[in-house]
Design a protein around this motif. Structure first.
Motif, PDB file in Angstrom:
ATOM      1  N   GLY A  82       0.813  -1.209   0.009  1.00 10.13           N
ATOM      2  CA  GLY A  82       0.161   0.042   0.087  1.00 10.13           C
ATOM      3  C   GLY A  82       0.823   1.186  -0.070  1.00 10.13           C
ATOM      4  N   HIS A  83       2.072   1.309   0.594  1.00 11.87           N
ATOM      5  CA  HIS A  83       2.951   2.408   0.633  1.00 11.87           C
ATOM      6  C   HIS A  83       3.744   2.360  -0.613  1.00 11.87           C
ATOM      7  N   GLY A  84       3.862   1.606  -1.036  1.00  9.50           N
ATOM      8  CA  GLY A  84       4.617   1.445  -2.350  1.00  9.50           C
ATOM      9  C   GLY A  84       6.298   1.101  -2.240  1.00  9.50           C
ATOM     10  N   SER A  85       6.412   0.689  -0.848  1.00  6.12           N
ATOM     11  CA  SER A  85       7.848   0.198  -0.570  1.00  6.12           C
ATOM     12  C   SER A  85       8.027  -1.309  -0.802  1.00  6.12           C
ATOM     13  N   PHE A  86       7.106  -1.919  -1.000  1.00  4.77           N
ATOM     14  CA  PHE A  86       7.338  -3.326  -1.542  1.00  4.77           C
ATOM     15  C   PHE A  86       7.996  -3.504  -2.782  1.00  4.77           C
ATOM     16  N   SER A  87       7.615  -2.665  -3.650  1.00  3.07           N
ATOM     17  CA  SER A  87       8.563  -2.497  -5.271  1.00  3.07           C
ATOM     18  C   SER A  87       7.984  -1.441  -5.741  1.00  3.07           C
ATOM     19  N   SER A  88       8.449  -1.033  -6.957  1.00  6.13           N
ATOM     20  CA  SER A  88       8.242   0.173  -7.645  1.00  6.13           C
ATOM     21  C   SER A  88       7.098  -0.112  -8.799  1.00  6.13           C
ATOM     22  N   ASN A  89       6.980  -1.353  -8.765  1.00  5.16           N
ATOM     23  CA  ASN A  89       5.849  -1.814  -9.945  1.00  5.16           C
ATOM     24  C   ASN A  89       4.245  -1.512  -9.190  1.00  5.16           C
ATOM     25  N   HIS A  90       3.623  -0.822  -9.523  1.00  2.00           N
ATOM     26  CA  HIS A  90       2.222  -0.659  -9.079  1.00  2.00           C
ATOM     27  C   HIS A  90       1.431  -1.896  -9.276  1.00  2.00           C
ATOM     28  N   LYS A  91       1.580  -2.646 -10.464  1.00  2.67           N
ATOM     29  CA  LYS A  91       0.673  -3.644 -10.580  1.00  2.67           C
ATOM     30  C   LYS A  91       1.084  -4.645  -9.594  1.00  2.67           C
ATOM     31  N   LEU A  92       2.256  -5.094  -9.317  1.00  2.00           N
ATOM     32  CA  LEU A  92       2.870  -6.037  -8.490  1.00  2.00           C
ATOM     33  C   LEU A  92       2.272  -5.733  -6.932  1.00  2.00           C
ATOM     34  N   ASN A  93       2.205  -4.415  -6.540  1.00  2.00           N
ATOM     35  CA  ASN A  93       1.998  -4.140  -5.332  1.00  2.00           C
ATOM     36  C   ASN A  93       0.591  -4.188  -5.142  1.00  2.00           C
ATOM     37  N   SER A  94      -0.261  -4.114  -6.142  1.00  2.88           N
ATOM     38  CA  SER A  94      -1.819  -4.109  -6.078  1.00  2.88           C
ATOM     39  C   SER A  94      -2.023  -5.786  -5.902  1.00  2.88           C
ATOM     40  N   VAL A  95      -1.439  -6.436  -7.052  1.00  2.00           N
ATOM     41  CA  VAL A  95      -1.587  -7.939  -6.866  1.00  2.00           C
ATOM     42  C   VAL A  95      -1.297  -8.610  -5.306  1.00  2.00           C
ATOM     43  N   PRO A 108     -10.184  -5.111   3.178  1.00  2.00           N
ATOM     44  CA  PRO A 108     -10.249  -4.558   1.811  1.00  2.00           C
ATOM     45  C   PRO A 108      -8.934  -3.659   1.627  1.00  2.00           C
ATOM     46  N   TYR A 109      -8.026  -4.296   0.451  1.00  2.27           N
ATOM     47  CA  TYR A 109      -6.907  -3.597   0.422  1.00  2.27           C
ATOM     48  C   TYR A 109      -6.822  -2.176  -0.045  1.00  2.27           C
ATOM     49  N   HIS A 110      -7.760  -1.692  -1.051  1.00  2.90           N
ATOM     50  CA  HIS A 110      -7.412  -0.286  -1.451  1.00  2.90           C
ATOM     51  C   HIS A 110      -8.243   0.505  -0.616  1.00  2.90           C
ATOM     52  N   GLY A 111      -9.469   0.085  -0.013  1.00  6.63           N
ATOM     53  CA  GLY A 111     -10.062   0.854   0.894  1.00  6.63           C
ATOM     54  C   GLY A 111      -9.276   1.173   2.264  1.00  6.63           C
ATOM     55  N   TRP A 112      -8.455   0.092   2.694  1.00  7.14           N
ATOM     56  CA  TRP A 112      -7.675   0.432   3.719  1.00  7.14           C
ATOM     57  C   TRP A 112      -6.647   1.202   3.265  1.00  7.14           C
ATOM     58  N   ARG A 113      -5.739   0.888   2.103  1.00  2.00           N
ATOM     59  CA  ARG A 113      -4.704   1.722   1.868  1.00  2.00           C
ATOM     60  C   ARG A 113      -5.056   3.210   1.677  1.00  2.00           C
ATOM     61  N   ILE A 114      -6.041   3.546   1.333  1.00  2.00           N
ATOM     62  CA  ILE A 114      -6.328   5.005   1.108  1.00  2.00           C
ATOM     63  C   ILE A 114      -6.561   5.638   2.343  1.00  2.00           C
ATOM     64  N   SER A 115      -7.501   4.907   3.412  1.00  2.00           N
ATOM     65  CA  SER A 115      -7.542   5.517   4.522  1.00  2.00           C
ATOM     66  C   SER A 115      -5.986   5.492   5.386  1.00  2.00           C
ATOM     67  N   HIS A 116      -5.173   4.711   5.213  1.00  2.00           N
ATOM     68  CA  HIS A 116      -3.812   4.587   5.793  1.00  2.00           C
ATOM     69  C   HIS A 116      -2.995   5.721   5.297  1.00  2.00           C
TER      70      HIS A 116
END
Length: 450
Positions: free
Chosen positions: A174-187, A199-207
């Motif tokens: 969610g922070h993008g610290s996993f990788s620089s690839n947005h699709k990989l992070n989302s998967v 809920p990944y995106h719902g939580w990611r946005i509030s976080h």
């Protein structure tokens, strides 16, 4: 004993000393003593009077704040004239005020972090996912093999902790610290979070909102203080549930559905106040993944029976929830001295981030991916978790006393029960007014616990 203080009309007046702790400490006009450092600040008495900009804001590493001021570049915040308490230690030296604007900038902290700490290695990140998934299935296989009441409690504690570890990896996505690839992070984020009913995106946005507004009384999102007015609207049952262990450690699923007192919205609904129109599709996708996991669990319940699902999944899930609430709460509460919370001009991204607290979790540090190194993470969430410890050591000389050294843990972090219980008994609300505030205790609740 008397002292002089500048009034709103900037006329010297005389007032009594204040008693703080066991010592009487004189109040001294901050502007009249430019050479004194380490003064303890009180809320401003000369609101609206601005002086030279301090170096407290630094560079804001995100986009515009949702519902708060917009920051860009190296930003200063005007410091209003306010009286301060001079706190003396045993050697007669001036004490330290954690709410005072720091003498360094965010850029100073960033410059102290080695360059390689910013490098994201997707293969290394994936290796942690593989490690955790193997352990999760290994624990489930062991529980199925032994299937006795001596092993089940061990399984629940271990598997709940591993669910929490999976959450932290999704958190990094969610922070993008996993990788620089947005699709990989989302998967990876959806796989890790949906499997534990987040809920990944719902939580990611509030976080993200939480990080953008950390330390702000109204704009922060996660375990932020309630104002006295909001606190007084709660019924006695709600107050006791919120501040009596273990109930606060079971709050996370309810927060996902309804947020906190004083705020509305759901992490599952794309029309929620949490989201802007461009985020609706992402939220809907995550809610669909969450629903698919719920359907899978329902099918397994029919196939295996309720008892097996409760033992294999439901109990570890609630252990995970307790980990999440415990860690999140103690990274913003429960230090030996109360941490400041800010409003208005006194808040900046840097000062808010400096209110966070590092914690030592003993053997759990490695299991939950060093999430206890929280100060650097809050200031620079794009740093991968496997570089956080090194980055923290590098910035300590810059932070000085603004860094709160965590108490060392034994193999298990049992020492954290003390600050948790202490905070729950004392940190109930903050004043409605004031740009620098600290938690206050409800005397009625304190009496009820005696």
């Amino acid at each position: 004993m008397a002292f002089s203080v500048l009034s709103d009309c900037c006329v010297l007046k005389t007032a009594p000393s204040l008693k703080v702790g066991s010592q009487h400490r004189p109040m001294v006009p901050q502007a009249s003593l430019p050479g004194i450092v380490g003064l303890r600040s009180l809320p401003s008495l000369c609101l609206g009077r601005s002086f030279a900009k301090h170096k407290g804001a630094g560079t804001f590493p995100y986009g515009p704040l949702r519902g708060g001021p917009r920051l860009g570049g190296e930003t200063g915040v005007a410091v209003p004239l306010r009286p301060t308490l001079v706190s003396d230690n045993e050697n007669g030296e001036a004490g330290f005020d954690p709410s005072a604007p720091p003498p360094f900038t965010l850029a100073d902290i960033r410059a102290a972090i080695p360059k390689h700490c910013w490098v994201k290695d997707p293969w290394k990140s994936i290796s942690y996912v593989v490690r955790d998934v193997v352990v999760v299935f290994g624990l489930a296989a062991a529980a199925s093999y032994f299937n006795n009441w001596l092993f089940w409690p061990i399984y629940w504690a271990a598997q709940g902790t591993m669910f929490w570890a999976l959450f932290v990896l999704g958190h990094d996505c969610g922070h993008g610290s996993f990788s620089s690839n947005h699709k990989l992070n989302s998967v990876i984020g959806h796989l890790t979070h949906s499997s534990i009913l987040v809920p990944y995106h719902g939580w990611r946005i509030s976080h993200r909102t939480h990080h953008q507004n950390h330390g702000h009384v109204e704009n922060d999102e996660s375990w932020h203080p309630m104002s006295k007015t909001i606190y007084d609207t709660l019924d006695e049952t709600t107050k006791k549930l919120r501040f009596t262990i273990p109930y606060p450690l079971l709050a996370y699923p309810f927060y996902l559905w309804g947020r906190t007192p004083g705020k509305k919205g759901s992490h599952f609904h794309p029309e929620s106040d949490l989201f802007v129109p461009s985020e609706k599709k992402d939220v809907s996708t995550s809610t669909a993944c969450w629903s698919a996991m719920t359907a899978l669990l329902a099918g397994l319940t029919v196939f295996m029976g309720p008892a097996w699902i409760i033992k294999f999944y439901v109990i570890p899930y609630w252990i995970f929830v307790m980990w999440l609430d415990l860690v999140t709460y103690l990274h913003h509460h429960g230090y030996d001295e109360k941490v400041p919370w800010y409003r208005g001009k006194e808040w900046s991204y840097l000062r808010g981030g400096l209110t966070t607290i590092d914690r030592d979790y003993g053997l759990i540090n490695n299991i939950h991916h060093d999430i206890g190194t929280h100060v650097v993470h809050h200031l620079f969430p794009q740093i991968p978790h496997y570089h956080l410890v090194e980055a923290t050591e590098a910035v300590k000389p810059v932070l000085g006393k603004y860094y709160r050294e965590p108490k060392q843990s034994g193999p298990l972090p049992l020492h954290l029960l003390d600050p948790l219980l202490k905070s729950m008994s004392q940190d109930h609300y903050v004043n409605d007014e004031g740009e620098i505030v600290f938690y206050q205790a409800d005397p009625n609740m304190t009496k009820s616990r005696r």
